[in-house]
Design a protein around this motif. Structure first.
Motif, PDB file in Angstrom:
ATOM      1  N   GLY A  46      11.238 -46.926 -49.034  1.00 56.78           N
ATOM      2  CA  GLY A  46      11.966 -47.381 -47.855  1.00 56.78           C
ATOM      3  C   GLY A  46      11.567 -46.618 -46.606  1.00 56.78           C
ATOM      4  O   GLY A  46      11.410 -47.205 -45.521  1.00 56.78           O
ATOM      5  N   ILE A  47      11.394 -45.306 -46.729  1.00 58.83           N
ATOM      6  CA  ILE A  47      10.990 -44.496 -45.571  1.00 58.83           C
ATOM      7  C   ILE A  47       9.564 -44.847 -45.149  1.00 58.83           C
ATOM      8  O   ILE A  47       9.268 -44.984 -43.951  1.00 58.83           O
ATOM      9  N   ILE A  48       8.680 -44.999 -46.125  1.00 59.39           N
ATOM     10  CA  ILE A  48       7.288 -45.365 -45.817  1.00 59.39           C
ATOM     11  C   ILE A  48       7.246 -46.624 -44.958  1.00 59.39           C
ATOM     12  O   ILE A  48       6.574 -46.683 -43.932  1.00 59.39           O
ATOM     13  N   ARG A  49       7.982 -47.642 -45.384  1.00 59.69           N
ATOM     14  CA  ARG A  49       7.949 -48.929 -44.681  1.00 59.69           C
ATOM     15  C   ARG A  49       8.682 -48.845 -43.334  1.00 59.69           C
ATOM     16  O   ARG A  49       8.266 -49.492 -42.358  1.00 59.69           O
ATOM     17  N   LYS A  50       9.734 -48.062 -43.278  1.00 62.70           N
ATOM     18  CA  LYS A  50      10.484 -47.920 -42.030  1.00 62.70           C
ATOM     19  C   LYS A  50       9.605 -47.395 -40.905  1.00 62.70           C
ATOM     20  O   LYS A  50       9.755 -47.791 -39.742  1.00 62.70           O
ATOM     21  N   TYR A  51       8.676 -46.510 -41.246  1.00 61.22           N
ATOM     22  CA  TYR A  51       7.822 -45.891 -40.233  1.00 61.22           C
ATOM     23  C   TYR A  51       6.488 -46.613 -40.058  1.00 61.22           C
ATOM     24  O   TYR A  51       5.540 -46.050 -39.496  1.00 61.22           O
ATOM     25  N   GLY A  52       6.410 -47.852 -40.526  1.00 58.19           N
ATOM     26  CA  GLY A  52       5.243 -48.674 -40.229  1.00 58.19           C
ATOM     27  C   GLY A  52       4.055 -48.481 -41.127  1.00 58.19           C
ATOM     28  O   GLY A  52       2.946 -48.929 -40.794  1.00 58.19           O
ATOM     29  N   CYS A  53       4.257 -47.833 -42.265  1.00 58.54           N
ATOM     30  CA  CYS A  53       3.191 -47.661 -43.246  1.00 58.54           C
ATOM     31  C   CYS A  53       3.470 -48.537 -44.468  1.00 58.54           C
ATOM     32  O   CYS A  53       4.553 -49.110 -44.605  1.00 58.54           O
ATOM     33  N   THR A  54       2.510 -48.622 -45.351  1.00 55.20           N
ATOM     34  CA  THR A  54       2.701 -49.229 -46.664  1.00 55.20           C
ATOM     35  C   THR A  54       2.347 -48.202 -47.725  1.00 55.20           C
ATOM     36  O   THR A  54       1.580 -47.262 -47.462  1.00 55.20           O
ATOM     37  N   PRO A  55       2.901 -48.346 -48.939  1.00 58.65           N
ATOM     38  CA  PRO A  55       2.606 -47.390 -50.007  1.00 58.65           C
ATOM     39  C   PRO A  55       1.169 -47.551 -50.513  1.00 58.65           C
ATOM     40  O   PRO A  55       0.779 -48.635 -50.947  1.00 58.65           O
ATOM     41  N   SER A  56       0.405 -46.483 -50.445  1.00 60.19           N
ATOM     42  CA  SER A  56      -0.997 -46.549 -50.869  1.00 60.19           C
ATOM     43  C   SER A  56      -1.153 -46.844 -52.351  1.00 60.19           C
ATOM     44  O   SER A  56      -2.149 -47.450 -52.763  1.00 60.19           O
ATOM     45  N   PHE A  57      -0.200 -46.409 -53.162  1.00 58.83           N
ATOM     46  CA  PHE A  57      -0.379 -46.492 -54.612  1.00 58.83           C
ATOM     47  C   PHE A  57       0.090 -47.813 -55.209  1.00 58.83           C
ATOM     48  O   PHE A  57      -0.320 -48.171 -56.315  1.00 58.83           O
ATOM     49  N   LEU A  58       0.949 -48.528 -54.509  1.00 55.78           N
ATOM     50  CA  LEU A  58       1.511 -49.767 -55.059  1.00 55.78           C
ATOM     51  C   LEU A  58       0.390 -50.781 -55.268  1.00 55.78           C
ATOM     52  O   LEU A  58      -0.267 -51.196 -54.307  1.00 55.78           O
ATOM     53  N   HIS A  59       0.159 -51.144 -56.526  1.00 58.79           N
ATOM     54  CA  HIS A  59      -0.886 -52.086 -56.963  1.00 58.79           C
ATOM     55  C   HIS A  59      -2.288 -51.489 -56.926  1.00 58.79           C
ATOM     56  O   HIS A  59      -3.257 -52.194 -57.232  1.00 58.79           O
ATOM     57  N   LEU A  60      -2.444 -50.204 -56.547  1.00 59.55           N
ATOM     58  CA  LEU A  60      -3.750 -49.567 -56.614  1.00 59.55           C
ATOM     59  C   LEU A  60      -4.161 -49.437 -58.083  1.00 59.55           C
ATOM     60  O   LEU A  60      -3.442 -48.801 -58.870  1.00 59.55           O
ATOM     61  N   TYR A  61      -5.278 -50.029 -58.448  1.00 58.14           N
ATOM     62  CA  TYR A  61      -5.695 -50.090 -59.864  1.00 58.14           C
ATOM     63  C   TYR A  61      -4.592 -50.692 -60.740  1.00 58.14           C
ATOM     64  O   TYR A  61      -4.450 -50.337 -61.908  1.00 58.14           O
ATOM     65  N   ASP A  62      -3.761 -51.548 -60.147  1.00 56.86           N
ATOM     66  CA  ASP A  62      -2.643 -52.207 -60.829  1.00 56.86           C
ATOM     67  C   ASP A  62      -1.487 -51.267 -61.152  1.00 56.86           C
ATOM     68  O   ASP A  62      -0.623 -51.594 -61.976  1.00 56.86           O
ATOM     69  N   PHE A  63      -1.415 -50.106 -60.479  1.00 61.48           N
ATOM     70  CA  PHE A  63      -0.246 -49.242 -60.659  1.00 61.48           C
ATOM     71  C   PHE A  63       0.980 -49.969 -60.096  1.00 61.48           C
ATOM     72  O   PHE A  63       0.940 -50.476 -58.966  1.00 61.48           O
ATOM     73  N   PRO A  64       2.093 -50.033 -60.845  1.00 66.62           N
ATOM     74  CA  PRO A  64       3.191 -50.933 -60.460  1.00 66.62           C
ATOM     75  C   PRO A  64       4.270 -50.354 -59.545  1.00 66.62           C
ATOM     76  O   PRO A  64       5.273 -51.022 -59.297  1.00 66.62           O
ATOM     77  N   TYR A  65       4.094 -49.123 -59.049  1.00 67.76           N
ATOM     78  CA  TYR A  65       5.152 -48.502 -58.252  1.00 67.76           C
ATOM     79  C   TYR A  65       4.576 -47.898 -56.976  1.00 67.76           C
ATOM     80  O   TYR A  65       3.370 -47.659 -56.863  1.00 67.76           O
ATOM     81  N   ALA A  66       5.469 -47.591 -56.032  1.00 66.35           N
ATOM     82  CA  ALA A  66       5.045 -46.951 -54.785  1.00 66.35           C
ATOM     83  C   ALA A  66       4.711 -45.483 -54.985  1.00 66.35           C
ATOM     84  O   ALA A  66       3.844 -44.934 -54.295  1.00 66.35           O
ATOM     85  N   CYS A  67       5.409 -44.814 -55.912  1.00 68.72           N
ATOM     86  CA  CYS A  67       5.250 -43.376 -56.133  1.00 68.72           C
ATOM     87  C   CYS A  67       4.953 -43.088 -57.597  1.00 68.72           C
ATOM     88  O   CYS A  67       5.441 -43.795 -58.488  1.00 68.72           O
ATOM     89  N   CYS A  68       4.196 -42.046 -57.835  1.00 66.93           N
ATOM     90  CA  CYS A  68       4.062 -41.487 -59.175  1.00 66.93           C
ATOM     91  C   CYS A  68       5.081 -40.347 -59.275  1.00 66.93           C
ATOM     92  O   CYS A  68       5.021 -39.398 -58.486  1.00 66.93           O
ATOM     93  N   ILE A  69       5.995 -40.450 -60.230  1.00 65.99           N
ATOM     94  CA  ILE A  69       7.041 -39.434 -60.362  1.00 65.99           C
ATOM     95  C   ILE A  69       7.029 -38.912 -61.798  1.00 65.99           C
ATOM     96  O   ILE A  69       7.318 -39.652 -62.738  1.00 65.99           O
ATOM     97  N   SER A  70       6.674 -37.638 -61.940  1.00 67.45           N
ATOM     98  CA  SER A  70       6.388 -37.049 -63.247  1.00 67.45           C
ATOM     99  C   SER A  70       7.310 -35.866 -63.497  1.00 67.45           C
ATOM    100  O   SER A  70       7.490 -35.020 -62.607  1.00 67.45           O
ATOM    101  N   VAL A  71       7.860 -35.786 -64.701  1.00 68.79           N
ATOM    102  CA  VAL A  71       8.895 -34.803 -65.012  1.00 68.79           C
ATOM    103  C   VAL A  71       8.425 -33.853 -66.124  1.00 68.79           C
ATOM    104  O   VAL A  71       7.913 -34.292 -67.165  1.00 68.79           O
ATOM    105  N   ASN A  72       8.587 -32.569 -65.890  1.00 66.40           N
ATOM    106  CA  ASN A  72       8.373 -31.509 -66.873  1.00 66.40           C
ATOM    107  C   ASN A  72       6.948 -31.470 -67.429  1.00 66.40           C
ATOM    108  O   ASN A  72       6.060 -30.919 -66.796  1.00 66.40           O
TER     109      ASN A  72
END
Length: 250
Positions: A46-72
């Motif tokens: 939401g913040i990315i789009r609010k400031y006039g950008c698009t998410p670089s990762f969304l659909h990049l190599y078919d990645f299905p999300y805007a962010c990569c979020i990794s735990v532990n």
């Protein structure tokens, strides 16, 4: 071939980086026990789009999300999930890219969630320390391996494993461009560094073995021994006055 960016390209990347720095600052404030990784992804997008950008990762190599979020023990490419609830003592990496009029910035922060162990705090700070050690060598006249070998030496001095299967990269009108920027000595000088080059430098370190594997979703990379790992990244511009960090508000 490593591209030298024009003034126009650099300004577009500065704007992408400025937005990305804001995204990380605000998303980092949301990292706390009880928040889902899906919520963090939605908020950051939401913040990315609010400031006039698009998410670089969304659909990049078919990645299905805007962010990569990794735990532990997840190193990179974690899938955001509204059912994945962060808890006290976790560490979580947010790897996010912004695209501004066709030019990209890429940065990662690893955060402690609530009250973390001393070991967790140390590895989070260790990844950041490796980045800043490496960029001290990101000056015209040096060679690419000066950055790479310095990162690896710093990680080893801190007692951490260095992941060799993944690396940093050039960046500009594409997310991933030449050169590959490994986090250990290449055993050769590599290309000579020049002003106008833009890199995404991203130390990835482990508490135990540096060996990793990919989960059944064909994306998420985890440590083989399931010990903690941490990731810290920024997009930088090489200038005659030293490195300029494009994705960090200073």
């Amino acid at each position: 071939m490593i591209e030298i960016k024009s003034k126009r390209e650099i300004e577009l990347m500065r704007e992408a980086g400025k937005v990305l720095a804001e995204v990380h600052e605000r998303a980092g404030e949301k990292v706390k026990p009880g928040v889902s990784t899906g919520e963090l992804n939605e908020y950051a997008e939401g913040i990315i789009r609010k400031y006039g950008c698009t998410p670089s990762f969304l659909h990049l190599y078919d990645f299905p999300y805007a962010c990569c979020i990794s735990v532990n023990d997840e190193l990179i490419h974690g899938f955001p999930d509204f059912h994945r609830i962060l808890k006290d003592g976790d560490i979580v990496s947010l790897d996010i890219g912004t695209n501004y009029h066709g030019y990209h910035s890429d940065a990662t922060r690893t955060w402690c969630v609530g009250e973390c162990s001393d070991n967790a705090k140390r590895i989070v700070e260790g990844a950041k320390a490796c980045f800043f050690a490496g960029i001290e060598k990101a000056v015209p006249g040096n060679y690419l391996n000066d950055i790479c070998s310095t990162i690896g030496a710093k990680a080893e001095d801190l007692g951490y494993g260095v992941v060799k299967d993944y690396c940093g990269h050039g960046i500009g009108h594409e997310v991933h461009m030449d050169p590959d920027i490994v986090n250990y000595s290449m055993k050769r000088k590599g290309p000579k560094l020049c002003a106008g080059m833009t890199f995404a430098i991203e130390p990835m370190i482990t508490e135990g073995s540096p060996d990793v594997h990919t989960l059944d979703n064909d994306w998420t990379v985890v440590t083989d021994d399931h010990k903690l790992c941490a990731h810290y990244e920024n997009t930088i511009l090489l200038t005659d006055n030293g490195p300029e960090i494009l994705s960090l508000n200073v």
